[in-house]
Enzyme design. Structure first.
Site, short mmCIF file in Angstrom:
data_model
loop_
_atom_site.label_atom_id
_atom_site.label_comp_id
_atom_site.label_asym_id
_atom_site.label_seq_id
_atom_site.Cartn_x
_atom_site.Cartn_y
_atom_site.Cartn_z
N ASN A 7 1.00 -1.36 0.10
CA ASN A 7 0.01 0.14 0.09
C ASN A 7 0.99 1.14 0.09
O ASN A 7 1.79 1.69 1.02
CB ASN A 7 -0.78 0.02 1.15
CG ASN A 7 -1.71 1.35 1.07
OD1 ASN A 7 -1.90 2.11 0.52
ND2 ASN A 7 -2.71 1.10 2.34
N ARG A 91 -2.73 -1.98 -3.47
CA ARG A 91 -3.88 -1.13 -3.28
C ARG A 91 -3.82 -0.14 -4.13
O ARG A 91 -2.73 0.75 -4.09
CB ARG A 91 -3.82 -0.75 -1.74
CG ARG A 91 -5.16 0.11 -1.60
CD ARG A 91 -4.89 0.92 -0.27
NE ARG A 91 -6.02 1.76 -0.18
CZ ARG A 91 -6.28 2.77 0.59
NH1 ARG A 91 -5.08 3.41 1.15
NH2 ARG A 91 -7.40 3.58 0.51
N HIS A 180 -13.08 3.31 0.21
CA HIS A 180 -13.29 2.12 1.44
C HIS A 180 -13.82 0.93 1.09
O HIS A 180 -14.22 0.26 1.56
CB HIS A 180 -13.67 2.83 2.58
CG HIS A 180 -13.12 4.00 3.34
ND1 HIS A 180 -13.79 4.96 3.70
CD2 HIS A 180 -11.85 4.25 3.56
CE1 HIS A 180 -13.23 5.75 4.41
NE2 HIS A 180 -11.79 5.45 4.34
N ARG A 241 -11.75 16.21 7.15
CA ARG A 241 -12.73 16.54 6.00
C ARG A 241 -13.94 17.09 6.45
O ARG A 241 -14.39 16.42 7.38
CB ARG A 241 -12.49 15.43 5.02
CG ARG A 241 -11.28 15.19 4.42
CD ARG A 241 -11.28 13.82 3.61
NE ARG A 241 -10.42 12.77 4.20
CZ ARG A 241 -10.21 11.86 3.92
NH1 ARG A 241 -11.04 11.17 3.02
NH2 ARG A 241 -9.33 10.86 4.36
N GLU A 334 -13.83 0.83 15.48
CA GLU A 334 -13.65 -0.35 16.44
C GLU A 334 -13.29 -0.18 17.80
O GLU A 334 -13.39 -0.69 18.79
CB GLU A 334 -12.51 -0.82 15.70
CG GLU A 334 -12.52 -1.72 14.47
CD GLU A 334 -11.09 -1.81 13.59
OE1 GLU A 334 -10.31 -1.91 14.17
OE2 GLU A 334 -11.52 -1.86 12.41
N GLU A 384 -8.22 -4.87 5.44
CA GLU A 384 -8.18 -4.59 4.06
C GLU A 384 -7.07 -5.48 3.18
O GLU A 384 -7.16 -5.85 2.36
CB GLU A 384 -8.04 -3.20 3.76
CG GLU A 384 -9.29 -2.33 3.87
CD GLU A 384 -8.95 -0.79 4.14
OE1 GLU A 384 -9.20 -0.26 3.29
OE2 GLU A 384 -8.43 -0.49 5.34
#
Ligand code: AMP
Length: 403
Positions: A7, A91, A180, A241, A334, A384
């Site tokens: 990634n 990714r 995502h 954001r 989580e 992921e």
């Protein structure tokens, strides 16, 4: 089959190596400050302490070379030689409308991904650099691209078309893409396994609440809507954001503050969200601590964040005519019981009843709804990297069959 998952960010690179025969994570690590002074690799073989190695890395190729050296190191490594690595899963953030699932990387795929650079100028270039560097260092090893946007390609047009002149969709591909996707797909599949139900029989709302955050509506295993849009700026309130705002605000701020073009984009991406409202931090741990101490803007930031998640949950229940389970994942989802409690609070009329005792848990797969709750609430740590490795394994197996 041993799969390396890469990634690549602009100056960093995360990696994992997984042995898919036992679904085992063998080692993982992080390279930071690529192309800068003080570049460093932190490598961790499972069950061992992290090995930190400060070594100059001028570009991504040198960084990947260090990763391969760490993986084959006689003391810290997990494989004897590079040849033991059967495939690499990369990714890639944006695949536009081109790919609805992962693909084996060919020259044509690289060309298609280059065309998507305009859609994700911050993310796709480092992703592509990482692929090219791996191709050079590991010639002959199959490479697979796994895309954040792919899972959302099943959305119907009414979910992805913006109400602006249609020509902009046709000319520039301006539409909702969603992000995502790998995480939403992973937790949806795990939810069906945890509930012992076929994905085809489920309506799910998956809440990926991390520094970046998005919600997806998943009906019969297919994404029907998601909160992020043309870019990862739309939707929920995030760490820095803004999420959804009235688009008129952009020109208004620009005019009032006499800002150059692009400046408002920076403000909305980097200075907004819970950081912008609270003025404290983009990290929910800091904001929760400040809120507890009585900081009113920190309290407001959390309220606005929660309000928006509930807003999307309500909208997606209407879109799917019901929901069987709501899933929480990623950093906040989580690890922040208080946020989950506030999001699910007082939704009994929608059949959503959280169990406050079961909810006192962090980072482990579990059901946190009351036994009498018609809608199940699940906590599922996202993975992921595992999804990327699994897709890579599947594609490479198919390649072997063809040969
Ligand atoms: P992610 O982007 O999924 O890695 O999530 C990172 C974010 O999760 C951090 O910025 C924190 O805001 C949040 N987070 C991590 N641990 C906790 C925690 N124990 N309580 C609240 N928020 C947390």
């Amino acid at each position: 089959m041993k799969i390396l998952v890469i990634n690549c960010g602009s100056s960093s690179l995360k990696y994992q190596i997984l042995d898919m025969d036992g679904d085992n994570l063998m080692a993982k690590g992080l390279v930071e400050r690529i192309g800068m002074e003080g570049s460093v690799i932190t490598h961790k073989r499972l069950g061992n302490d992290a090995w930190v190695n400060e070594v100059p890395m001028n570009d991504h190729k040198e960084a990947i070379k260090q990763v391969l050296d760490a993986l084959t190191d006689p003391t810290h490594g997990v494989v004897k030689s590079m040849e033991e690595i059967d495939a690499v899963g990369h990714r890639v953030v944006h695949a536009g409308e081109k790919y609805a699932s992962s693909v084996l990387i060919t020259e044509d795929v690289m060309k298609a991904l280059e065309e998507c650079v305009e859609l994700a100028p911050l993310h796709n270039p480092p992703n592509l650099i990482g692929i090219k560097a791996c191709q050079e260092l590991m010639p002959g090893t199959p490479m697979v691209g796994v895309f954040d946007t792919a899972f959302h390609q099943t959305m119907p047009p009414e979910s992805y078309i913006y109400a602006i002149p249609y020509k902009y969709y046709e000319k520039y591909g301006i539409r909702r893409y969603g992000f995502h996707g790998t995480s939403h797909k992973y937790v949806a599949e795990r939810a069906s396994e945890m509930l012992n139900c076929n994905l085809d029989d489920l309506k799910l709302i998956t809440c990926h609440l991390g520094n970046g955050a998005s919600v997806s509506a998943i009906k019969r295993g297919k994404c029907v809507d998601t909160s992020m849009g043309f870019t990862p700026l739309e939707g929920l309130v995030m760490g820095t954001r803004s999420g959804d705002i009235d688009p008129a605000i952009i020109t208004y701020i620009r005019k009032k503050e006499n800002l150059p073009s692009g400046a408002v984009n920076e403000i909305l991406n980097k200075e907004s969200g819970v950081l912008g409202i609270s003025g404290v931090s983009s990290d929910f741990r800091d904001i929760e601590a400040a809120a507890e101490e009585g900081n009113e803007r920190a309290q407001l930031a959390l309220k606005v964040f929660v309000h928006k998640v509930r807003f999307y949950i309500g909208a997606y229940i209407a879109e799917m005519n019901g929901v069987d389970a709501i899933v929480f994942t990623a950093g906040v989802g989580e690890n922040a019981p208080n946020m989950r409690d506030l999001i699910c609070h007082d939704l009994g009329n929608l059949g959503i009843k959280i169990d406050l005792v079961k909810n006192k848990v962090r980072g482990k797969e579990t059901i946190i709804s009351r036994d009498d709750s018609p809608v199940k609430i699940l906590l599922i740590p996202t993975n992921e990297e595992y999804m990327i490795a699994r897709d890579t394994e599947e594609l490479v197996e198919k390649l072997k069959v063809k040969k």
